[in-house]
Design a protein around this motif. Structure first.
Motif, PDB file in Angstrom:
ATOM      1  N   ASP A 305     -50.043 -42.490 -86.220  1.00  0.00           N
ATOM      2  CA  ASP A 305     -48.689 -42.311 -86.762  1.00  0.00           C
ATOM      3  C   ASP A 305     -48.754 -42.381 -88.287  1.00  0.00           C
ATOM      4  N   SER A 307     -46.344 -42.617 -90.378  1.00  0.00           N
ATOM      5  CA  SER A 307     -45.415 -43.632 -90.863  1.00  0.00           C
ATOM      6  C   SER A 307     -44.932 -44.429 -89.659  1.00  0.00           C
ATOM      7  N   PRO A 308     -44.662 -45.720 -89.849  1.00  0.00           N
ATOM      8  CA  PRO A 308     -44.202 -46.542 -88.724  1.00  0.00           C
ATOM      9  C   PRO A 308     -42.936 -45.974 -88.098  1.00  0.00           C
ATOM     10  N   ARG A 309     -42.894 -45.932 -86.792  1.00  0.00           N
ATOM     11  CA  ARG A 309     -41.693 -45.488 -86.104  1.00  0.00           C
ATOM     12  C   ARG A 309     -41.223 -46.587 -85.167  1.00  0.00           C
ATOM     13  N   ARG A 310     -39.967 -46.571 -84.863  1.00  0.00           N
ATOM     14  CA  ARG A 310     -39.375 -47.610 -84.015  1.00  0.00           C
ATOM     15  C   ARG A 310     -39.357 -47.139 -82.569  1.00  0.00           C
ATOM     16  N   TYR A 311     -39.985 -47.918 -81.704  1.00  0.00           N
ATOM     17  CA  TYR A 311     -39.972 -47.605 -80.281  1.00  0.00           C
ATOM     18  C   TYR A 311     -38.941 -48.501 -79.601  1.00  0.00           C
ATOM     19  N   VAL A 312     -38.228 -47.953 -78.631  1.00  0.00           N
ATOM     20  CA  VAL A 312     -37.152 -48.692 -77.979  1.00  0.00           C
ATOM     21  C   VAL A 312     -37.721 -49.664 -76.952  1.00  0.00           C
ATOM     22  N   ASN A 313     -36.988 -50.728 -76.697  1.00  0.00           N
ATOM     23  CA  ASN A 313     -37.320 -51.665 -75.641  1.00  0.00           C
ATOM     24  C   ASN A 313     -36.380 -51.468 -74.469  1.00  0.00           C
ATOM     25  N   VAL A 321     -41.437 -58.867 -75.464  1.00  0.00           N
ATOM     26  CA  VAL A 321     -40.829 -58.952 -76.794  1.00  0.00           C
ATOM     27  C   VAL A 321     -40.852 -60.394 -77.286  1.00  0.00           C
ATOM     28  N   ARG A 324     -44.331 -61.419 -78.484  1.00  0.00           N
ATOM     29  CA  ARG A 324     -44.628 -60.880 -79.814  1.00  0.00           C
ATOM     30  C   ARG A 324     -43.953 -61.733 -80.892  1.00  0.00           C
ATOM     31  N   ARG A 325     -42.746 -62.178 -80.630  1.00  0.00           N
ATOM     32  CA  ARG A 325     -42.044 -63.019 -81.613  1.00  0.00           C
ATOM     33  C   ARG A 325     -42.768 -64.351 -81.809  1.00  0.00           C
ATOM     34  N   GLN A 328     -45.792 -63.704 -83.967  1.00  0.00           N
ATOM     35  CA  GLN A 328     -45.385 -63.461 -85.350  1.00  0.00           C
ATOM     36  C   GLN A 328     -44.977 -64.760 -86.037  1.00  0.00           C
TER      37      GLN A 328
END
Length: 337
Positions: A305, A307-313, A321, A324-325, A328
């Protein structure tokens, strides 16, 4: 950095570590592991303090490592005790020694802040020790994908219908939603009950149960720590569990985009075929092959990719999710953010 360091990770299995040196990159750091005369395991940074040459390319002098470049010699605690070209080693000459903990088939290593390891013991894996009448088998592989992609993959098994249709019990066309999701500051777990259904061929083969009879099942998944993922699968009868399976993954970042995967399968119950071990190993090895191929493709797509793209959940991503939080948050804490 896309992984926490203040965590125990599986560095190897016990049968991989012997008198010879085992070189492995862990969290981007070269590490050499070897077994000492008393049977314990030492783990040192795999670089001579004098020049950047792998200690694993050297030789042993008892429990000491002799660098194959200039002969600098190191104790198992990383202290340089001999430099052949002079009377004494330079003051403070040493390489880092990493704390090691051996439990069941796993050799755990602490790559975080020195001295902090004793405050956070490795995750318990009772299924892989002598407790509870479990039997187990395992394998190791390297996957060209970031370790979080693997955690997320195994926290959402709705992909089973597309990727592993042969694993699905007859008549089940969708997994029930994740109603039971437990979240703490450091872990995420889920559980789901499947409706009664006849056995899939693999279930019948490993259990010896009547494939035409309908059985209940309970499935769970847990992000235990960044270094460990646990799944369980139970086939139930009228009076309790007939067959319990546990699949444990040690996920150890090699780099930000490659992961050491230590898979261990454990099983017990009143319905266990005599050849359950080889059959389970074959079934889950095939699953792991397909999982690895998909995850490596996902990682490649992310890398491509521009550029970073946003994938839906979607709803099934709830546990993934949250995991991942947590990761992070751990990384930000280590950075002092």
């Amino acid at each position: 950095m896309s992984y926490p360091r203040e965590c125990w990770y599986v560095a190897a299995t016990v049968d991989e570590v012997g008198d010879s040196f085992l070189a492995r990159r862990i969290l981007g750091t070269p590490v050499v592991l070897y077994r000492l005369a008393d049977g314990s395991v030492a783990a040192l940074e795999d670089r001579c303090a004098h020049r950047p040459y792998p200690l694993s390319a050297g030789s042993r002098d008892g429990d000491r490592i002799v660098c194959g470049y200039h002969g600098c010699t190191y104790d198992p605690d990383g202290t340089c005790v001999l430099v052949p070209s002079q009377d004494k080693p330079p003051l403070g000459a040493r390489v880092r020694a990493f704390p090691v903990h051996v439990s069941g088939p796993f050799v755990w290593v602490w790559m975080g802040t020195p001295g902090s390891a004793r405050l956070r013991p490795p995750a318990a894996t009772p299924e892989l020790t002598s407790e509870g009448n479990w039997s187990s088998t395992g394998e190791r592989r390297n996957v060209a994908a970031g370790f979080l992609l693997l955690h997320e993959h195994y926290l959402d098994l709705t992909n089973v219908f597309e990727m592993h249709a042969e694993m699905v019990p007859p008549g089940i066309e969708a997994l029930p939603p994740l109603e039971e999701v437990e979240i703490s500051e450091v872990s995420v777990s889920y559980a789901r009950e499947l409706p009664k259904a006849p056995l899939a061929p693999w279930e019948s083969a490993v259990s010896g149960l009547d494939s035409a009879e309908a059985f209940s099942r309970r499935e769970t998944g847990t992000f235990v720590t960044p270094g460990l993922h646990r799944q369980t699968y139970t086939i139930g009868g009228a009076e309790g569990p007939l067959l319990e399976l546990a699949r444990l993954h040690g996920f150890t970042p090699e780099t930000e985009r490659t992961t050491h995967v230590f898979l261990q399968l454990a099983w017990r119950g009143t319905a266990v075929a005599a050849d359950a071990g080889p059959r389970l190993a074959e079934v889950f090895h095939g699953m792991a092959d397909r999982d690895s191929a998909v995850l490596e493709t996902v990682q490649r797509c992310l890398d491509e990719d521009e550029s970073p793209r946003r994938y839906v959940n979607v709803k099934a991503d709830r546990a993934a999710v949250r995991a991942r939080r947590i990761v992070q948050s751990m990384i930000e804490e280590e950075r002092g953010l």
